[in-house]
Every structure is written in structure tokens, then in C-alpha cells.
Design an enzyme around this catalytic site. Sequence first.
Site, PDB file in Angstrom:
ATOM      1  CE  LYS A 213      -2.658   2.799   3.144  1.00 14.36           C
ATOM      2  NZ  LYS A 213      -2.824   3.883   2.186  1.00 14.36           N
ATOM      3  CB  THR A 268       6.994   8.552  15.253  1.00 19.18           C
ATOM      4  OG1 THR A 268       8.276   8.803  14.665  1.00 19.18           O
ATOM      5  CG2 THR A 268       7.191   7.867  16.590  1.00 19.18           C
ATOM      6  N   GLY A 269       3.869   8.212  14.901  1.00 19.81           N
ATOM      7  CA  GLY A 269       2.583   7.926  15.509  1.00 19.81           C
ATOM      8  C   GLY A 269       1.883   6.751  14.868  1.00 19.81           C
ATOM      9  CD  GLU A 294      13.298   6.323   7.784  1.00 25.21           C
ATOM     10  OE1 GLU A 294      13.013   7.368   8.429  1.00 25.21           O
ATOM     11  OE2 GLU A 294      13.242   6.240   6.552  1.00 25.21           O
ATOM     12  CB  CYS A 328      13.202  10.427   6.953  1.00 26.63           C
ATOM     13  SG  CYS A 328      11.806   9.673   6.109  1.00 26.63           S
TER      14      CYS A 328
END
Length: 544
Positions: A213, A268-269, A294, A328
Site C-alpha cells: 500500500k 512515528t505515531g 523507519e 526523513c
Amino acid sequence: MLKGFFNVPTPVNETVLSYAPGSKERSLLKAALQEARSKQIDVPMYIGGKEIRTEKKVTMRPPHDHQHILGYYNQGDKSHVEAAIKAALAAKADWERLPWEQRAAIFLKAADLIAGPYRYKINAATMLGQSKNAFQAEIDAACELIDFLRFNVKYMCEIYEQQPPVSPRGAWNRVEQRPLEGFVFALTPFNFTAIAGNLPTSAAMMGNVVVWKPSNTQIYSANVLMEIFREAGLPDGVINLVYVSGPDAGEVIFNHRDFAGIHFTGSTGVFQDIWKTIGNNIHRYKTYPRIVGETGGKDFILVHSSADVEAANAAIVRGAFEYQGQKCSAASRVYIAKSVWPQLKEMMLRDLASIKVGPTEDFSNFVNAVIDEKSFDKLTSFIDAAKKDSSVEIIAGGKYDKSKGYFIEPTVIVAEDPKYVTMCEELFGPVLTVFVYEDADFYKTLELIDTTSEYALTGAVLAQDRYVLDKATYALRNAAGNFYLNDKCTGAVVGQQPFGGARGSGTNDKAGSMINLLRWVSPRTIKETFDPPKDYRYPFLEQE
């Protein structure tokens, strides 16, 4: 060990083309851009080798020209996720039994296709769909993905080659690297076409089957990737590409008995929510799933008083503002010694004043649009707050406009408080915050950097003093998974700097290395005895 049998072409990093005026590649890329803009395409999902279209068509537009329509993708639902899993599992037996060299050949061919006939098509798709300039598209969609594919084949062979060093006479010890038992879910981001290509293919290369996805804002180039994989000979069902909502994907995948692992790049969430869901559902799975991710970063550059100021300036401007800071690894907080700040500030303002902002099709634009309106609104809210805050000063940029595209000028905020919100919170855009520290407080600043953020992805230190570099390297050993001395904090190259961070930045499984590929196999140790014992008794049992 049969070293000769495992021989594959020795990979070298793909040459980055310059796209300089008058070059062949520049004219070919412009032709590819014109071709892509001249038509609207209908992008299907790919499930079990079939092109799946639905009644729900979603418009794809360039972030830098949101009135233009590139085409439409076909949005799916939970039924399509279920179909993708079924197709993957149906393809699993034949794929994992396929000899390794046959799998390797597919991905080596894909690399050659990207390096050759697809180079300008994939770069143009990335430029239009994700608003990357020609150079950023080249180092990402072409070069990095080519490197991922070629180097991963080499790493795969090295993994298979690792065997027990001892087999005593009368026995043979060996290790078999099996693919995971089930399917792998690849959830990929918008910002790197190479990551979108690597996450599903690295798992597939090791014999796994994949449900993929992509981010909705990367589907335009993901479609080209799937076209390349299919032309390279990837069998139907090995990688299945679906465009569904996150909740729909999660509800089906994380409740499925055959879920074997996730390869993730994103926030991250979201990653923490996924981890929690997997933990809550652990009793449902056939095996313990591999969780590889990551995630975010609040990446830093530290400039010591001994630094080469010109080098520091280039590192900051490139590290913070290439691809609009949507990497990132992009620098978003900078700590600069007071003694060098006046000179460095002058250089920064000079260079930032020369940067042009605009669409990717104009090759003179260094900065293009941020990815979508949601990102634009978030970033500009921080800029507006900074304009009203007397404790900070915006010394460059601060302007923005979304009437035609989501354009934000490269913006530099100078903060008196090293814990000001934009020094701590991940923004993911062209907004850089500077804190000027007293030269005597260098070692205190090391501690400040280490404790300011939950993240630990990338960081850089610029200094000519070798004792300073040594001290910083040790003090910041947990603050960045990719650490740079006298360079910018972006630009990791496959085969040179395996990429990944720890703490809140992910599992640090290092994309583009053997470390990552080992996560997609489950070893089985085999001992074969040629002349087994016929009696249970040991010699010590005999009577004297």
C-alpha cells in the site's frame, strides 16, 4: 562453501546524471515530462496479476500545479485487501521454491530497466506526482532504487552463503534461509520513490509475497514501478498493489492469521499504533510478525567554532531545503557557535536570496511545492505563530502561496529558547530553526542536542578540531543512526551508508544492507548424519 555458485555481478553505485543545459538526459527528461503532462491516465490496482478498477476514481494532481490533472487512481476497500492477501498466499508456494538466482535475475533486470528505458519515465513521474526537481528525482527514483535492487541481490547471495564453519566427519551441517511463513505488508511513503520500490522488493527478493500500500500522493509513480516489475518478469501475485485507506488495510491485515511482517516507512505515531495493534493481536498469528520501520526525525546540524564556515553553510542550505525539507533526514534544527554566526548568517542569507521557488518543469527552481494542502496548512501555521512570537525572529522566507501550487519559501527561524516548538517538533517542510550557543557551552550543547528530541535518525557535526569531532561522535552516539562529520545530514547512499535510526525514529534495520534483508528470512538449521549411531549406550557405561 560453493563460492563460485553464488557469484553475481559486483554492484557499483549508479552514476548520477547532471541534467546540465545541452545534455542528452536533459532533453530526454523534458520530453518525458511533456509526454506525461499531455495525457490523463487511469491507474489500476494490481492483484494477482490482474488490473483492478473500481467505481471510485480519485484525481492525481501535481502539488506545484494543482489545477492540472495527471489522471485518476482506482480506490479500493477491504475486499481488495482480502483479495490481495489471497493472491499473495496463492503465489507463495511457487515463488519461495523458485531458485534464488531466478529471483535475483528479475530484480537485476528491473534495475537495468530503470537505468535504461524507464529512467526518464520514472523520474518524470516523480517530478510531477511528488514535486521533486530533476536532480532530486534522479538521485531518488533512478539511482537509489537501482542501487537498492543491485546491492540487495548481492546481500541476498552473501546471506545464503553464510554456513556453519564446521561439519565433522560423518555429518553435514547447513543453514537454510526460509522466507517468512505468511505474507509481508509493505506500507510506503510519498517522499521517496526508491523507498516505495525497496520496501516490497527487498522482502520479495528473499522469497516472500507482499501486499503493498503506497501513500496516496505517490501512486502516480508507484504505478510506473509496478509496470517495471511486471516487465522484469515478476510473477503474478508476488507483489500486489492496492490503494485503500489505512484503517481498511489495517483492519484486514492485522487480524489475518498469515500476517508475517510489516516493512514500513512513515510517521512515528502511525508506526506506534501499528505496533500496538500487532501486540494486541499477537495470539491471532501463525508466527511472531517481523516489525521493521523507519519513521520520523528531528535531524540536527551542529556547527563548532572551528568549522569551515563555507562548508557549514552548504551543509545547512542543502540539508534543510533540498526537496523542500521533506526528507526523513532533512536538517530542521541547527546549533551554531556564536563566534561564527555573523559570517555564517551572511552566507546563508546570500544563498537563500538566490534560491528560486516554483514548478519542477522549470529546471532553474531549486525549491518546489510541498506535497499537499494538509502539509502546507500545517507548516504555514508554525510560520504564522513564529511571526507573532517576540522570542523568535524569521530572518529568511516566511512567505507562502497555495493559489496555484503548495509553495512555501525556505524559512529560517532564529530562536532564543533551544526548546522552542520548532526546535523540538517534526515539521517535514522547508522550515529551519537556528539556536546560537555560546562557544564555551559546546559540551552543554551536545547534551542539549541529545535530550531535545524523541528521534534519533540523522545528525551532523562540522568542526576542524579533531578532539571536538571525537567528543561529539561519542556524546551523540545514540542521537542519530546516520551520523555525518563535516557534511550535511542527508544523502545516504546504498552500499556506503546503510540508512535507519533508533529511538522514536524506528527499528534501525538499515535499508540498503544485509541487516535489513535478514529480517525477511527465518533460518532453519539442518544436520545430516551419514553414519548414525545404532546403540544408545556410550563408552563410559562399559564395566571395567
